[in-house]
Design a protein around this motif. Structure first.
Motif, PDB file in Angstrom:
ATOM      1  N   TYR A  50       1.139  -1.690   0.005  1.00 47.81           N
ATOM      2  CA  TYR A  50      -0.157  -0.400   0.391  1.00 47.81           C
ATOM      3  C   TYR A  50       0.718   0.955  -0.069  1.00 47.81           C
ATOM      4  CZ  TYR A  50      -4.465  -2.427   0.148  1.00 47.81           C
ATOM      5  OH  TYR A  50      -5.527  -3.300   0.032  1.00 47.81           O
ATOM      6  N   ASN A 176      -4.818  -3.546   7.942  1.00 51.44           N
ATOM      7  CA  ASN A 176      -4.359  -2.358   7.650  1.00 51.44           C
ATOM      8  C   ASN A 176      -4.163  -0.954   7.942  1.00 51.44           C
ATOM      9  OD1 ASN A 176      -7.094  -1.724   5.894  1.00 51.44           O
ATOM     10  ND2 ASN A 176      -8.278  -3.105   8.012  1.00 51.44           N
ATOM     11  N   THR A 180      -1.476   1.654   6.349  1.00 53.98           N
ATOM     12  CA  THR A 180      -1.988   3.223   6.749  1.00 53.98           C
ATOM     13  C   THR A 180      -0.306   4.119   6.831  1.00 53.98           C
ATOM     14  OG1 THR A 180      -3.620   2.299   7.953  1.00 53.98           O
ATOM     15  CG2 THR A 180      -3.099   4.829   8.753  1.00 53.98           C
ATOM     16  N   TRP A 343      -1.296  10.533   1.561  1.00 56.41           N
ATOM     17  CA  TRP A 343      -1.709  11.144   3.085  1.00 56.41           C
ATOM     18  C   TRP A 343      -3.523  10.306   2.746  1.00 56.41           C
ATOM     19  CZ3 TRP A 343       1.536  13.853   7.094  1.00 56.41           C
ATOM     20  CH2 TRP A 343       2.932  13.745   7.132  1.00 56.41           C
ATOM     21  N   SER A 346      -4.376   7.518   2.930  1.00 54.26           N
ATOM     22  CA  SER A 346      -3.956   6.456   3.636  1.00 54.26           C
ATOM     23  C   SER A 346      -5.228   6.776   5.266  1.00 54.26           C
ATOM     24  CB  SER A 346      -3.084   6.858   4.291  1.00 54.26           C
ATOM     25  OG  SER A 346      -3.088   8.026   5.378  1.00 54.26           O
ATOM     26  N   VAL A 347      -6.019   8.016   4.746  1.00 53.96           N
ATOM     27  CA  VAL A 347      -7.193   7.694   6.211  1.00 53.96           C
ATOM     28  C   VAL A 347      -7.931   6.628   6.428  1.00 53.96           C
ATOM     29  CG1 VAL A 347      -8.702   9.860   7.338  1.00 53.96           C
ATOM     30  CG2 VAL A 347      -6.882  10.556   5.708  1.00 53.96           C
ATOM     31  N   ALA A 349      -8.044   3.839   5.457  1.00 59.42           N
ATOM     32  CA  ALA A 349      -6.941   2.689   6.499  1.00 59.42           C
ATOM     33  C   ALA A 349      -6.746   2.825   7.481  1.00 59.42           C
ATOM     34  CB  ALA A 349      -5.894   2.211   5.789  1.00 59.42           C
ATOM     35  N   LEU A 350      -6.525   4.218   8.316  1.00 61.40           N
ATOM     36  CA  LEU A 350      -6.567   4.546   9.244  1.00 61.40           C
ATOM     37  C   LEU A 350      -7.918   4.043  10.110  1.00 61.40           C
ATOM     38  CD1 LEU A 350      -4.330   5.734  11.682  1.00 61.40           C
ATOM     39  CD2 LEU A 350      -5.393   7.454  10.766  1.00 61.40           C
ATOM     40  N   SER A 351      -8.582   4.741   9.918  1.00 62.68           N
ATOM     41  CA  SER A 351      -9.689   4.680  10.171  1.00 62.68           C
ATOM     42  C   SER A 351     -10.363   3.188  10.446  1.00 62.68           C
ATOM     43  CB  SER A 351     -10.565   5.688   9.413  1.00 62.68           C
ATOM     44  OG  SER A 351     -11.238   5.341   8.273  1.00 62.68           O
TER      45      SER A 351
END
Length: 504
Positions: A50, A176, A180, A343, A346-347, A349-351
């Motif tokens: 990713y 994930n 991220t 970025w 990537s939000v 995947a972070l969530s």
């Protein structure tokens, strides 16, 4: 040749006998110790994958003086869709090899080596040559690694069905987290220095995955080192001949112009559909598959279709959204600082990482009422559709430039929907798979990712032709409509996939 087959069969029988005498593997927090090691390996592998995915389409779209290739948006979307589809299409070859040629344990290792070489090619060979060689190696390596590492996770959780969904959710959380951190690292590297550094960082992540996996290998179950159905040596020429013919056909199609950058996603999509049909027909017609297993497979068919559509809509974050950003339609400024484009991607995947533990606890509490697989899929599809409805409203009420905050909200809503589909599909595939086709059913789940990646590329091309409003309306209707249909038929589907299995 019979001697070779008998030797392998004897070895497998010996291993089964040894397994029966081996004490159960120690567990941490109720899960096999090997699960944490494999999750950490997958963290680094997804960091690299990713990390590349986050910057790849920007590399294709950006002007040459920005370090990119300056490709047309429709062609870039087609190439990214074809690449994503091919990565997961290669799972079929990898799963077949795990059953017939080389043990899953070793396919994971050698697949990691080939992926590492692919990232190095992208980092050190500039231009189209590096792109073609690098992506080609990553496709082949990921094909060997992904289905086989998932099959090994299924082996670890085989004796504890009550923790199966939760175990896969934690494994998916590692995916994930890696996605991220990888996207954040390569996005920052690309913004600060350039694309080549971003590609090199992805290769470092893959080296870390290999190192971690070497430490994990000794904790893997004995079945991971077994070729379940080895191909007789006298027949080894047949798959080799098929590979040569396929490579030759692709080369001829490319040289003659039948296959080109613009139609690559469409051709890949047709191959994926054909591959799925062939796999299902092979399993339904096999004498090795029992009637109960065929009933479960029949229930799996609508889940397979729903999963493919879901990932097609989800992967818009890697096709439609980058086109929107590269056209300067999104204001990335926060005060004096500009958020790196990768970025934004990537939000989601972070969530998903943040919300996964909540759902994992829900799935592990079997005394609580929770939806079965098709119900979870239905909720995920509807949530995904509503996320696009939200973005549609934002686009219609904004001017020529969209503010960053509502775009981030859209990515969060869409990204968290994956928790209701991704780990549940993996868990279901390993649970209902016929004994003789375990890896192939896992390959079918990854084939939904292939179909989704290709569909996302095709939809990205559609966006360049029809514009924001019609495009987002179509995506919203697909998600909400399919989710509603799945919910209406959930009892029949869940009854079929659970047929003949012990309750858990």
């Amino acid at each position: 040749m019979t001697e070779l087959h008998d030797t392998v069969a004897a070895a497998r029988a010996s291993e089964s006998s040894t397994d029966a005498q081996t004490p159960p593997e120690r567990k941490r927090a109720g899960y096999p110790r090997g699960l944490a090691s494999l999750a950490f390996t997958e963290f680094w592998e997804r960091f690299s994958f990713y990390g590349l995915q986050a910057v790849l389409i920007f590399y294709m779209l950006y002007a040459v003086d920005q370090g990119g290739l300056a490709l047309d948006a429709a062609i870039a979307s087609s190439l990214v869709g074809a690449y994503g589809g091919s990565v997961y299409l290669a799972q079929i070859l990898g799963s077949w090899m795990g059953d017939r040629v080389l043990a899953p344990k070793w396919l994971v290792f050698w697949g990691g080596v080939v992926i590492t070489l692919g990232h190095l090619a992208l980092g050190f060979i500039p231009g189209y040559g590096g792109l073609a060689i690098g992506l080609g190696l990553i496709v082949l390596g990921t094909g060997a690694l992904k289905t086989n590492i998932t099959s090994i996770v299924g082996m670890l959780l085989e004796d504890d069905p009550s923790r199966r969904d939760a175990g896969f959710s934690y494994f998916y959380m590692a995916i994930n987290i890696g996605a991220t951190v990888g996207a954040l690292a390569t996005g920052l590297a690309q913004s600060a220095v350039g694309f080549q550094l971003a590609f090199t960082l992805a290769s470092i992540g893959m080296v870390a995955a290999l190192i971690q996996y070497c430490f994990a290998m000794r904790r893997l179950p004995a079945d991971a080192d077994v070729v379940r159905n080895p191909i007789p040596l006298r027949n080894a020429w047949r798959p080799a001949a098929v590979v040569v013919l396929v490579v030759a056909a692709i080369a001829v199609a490319w040289v003659t112009g039948v296959l080109n950058e613009a139609n690559m996603a469409s051709v890949t999509g047709l191959v994926i559909v054909a591959a799925a049909v062939i796999l299902f027909v092979a399993m339904f017609s096999s004498r090795s598959v029992t009637s109960a297993e065929k009933t479960r497979l029949a229930g799996f068919v609508p889940i397979f279709i729903a999963s493919a559509v879901f990932f097609g809509l989800l992967f818009q974050v890697f096709s439609f959204l980058p086109i929107l950003i590269s056209d300067d339609r999104v204001d990335l400024q926060i005060g004096d600082w500009s958020m790196p484009p990768a970025w934004v991607l990537s939000v989601g995947a972070l969530s998903a990482v943040l919300i996964t533990p909540v759902f994992a606890r829900l799935w592990s509490r079997r005394d609580q009422a929770d939806p079965n697989p098709s119900g979870k899929f239905a909720f995920g599809l509807v949530q995904l559709g509503l996320g696009h409805v939200f973005l549609l409203v934002v686009v219609m009420t904004s001017g020529s430039v969209i503010a960053l905050l509502p775009v981030l909200v859209y990515v969060v809503v869409v990204g968290t929907s994956e928790v209701l589909v991704g780990p549940i599909g993996l868990s279901l595939a390993t649970r209902i798979a016929p004994q003789a086709f375990r890896s192939q059913v896992v390959a079918l789940i990854f084939l939904t990712l292939a179909a989704g990646s290709t569909l996302a590329g095709l939809l990205g091309q559609l966006y360049t032709a029809i514009g924001d409003t019609a495009y987002l309306t179509t995506i919203s209707a697909l998600g909400i409509g399919l989710g509603a249909v799945l919910w209406l038929f959930r009892s029949r589907i869940d009854g079929a996939v659970a047929f003949g299995l012990p309750s858990h």
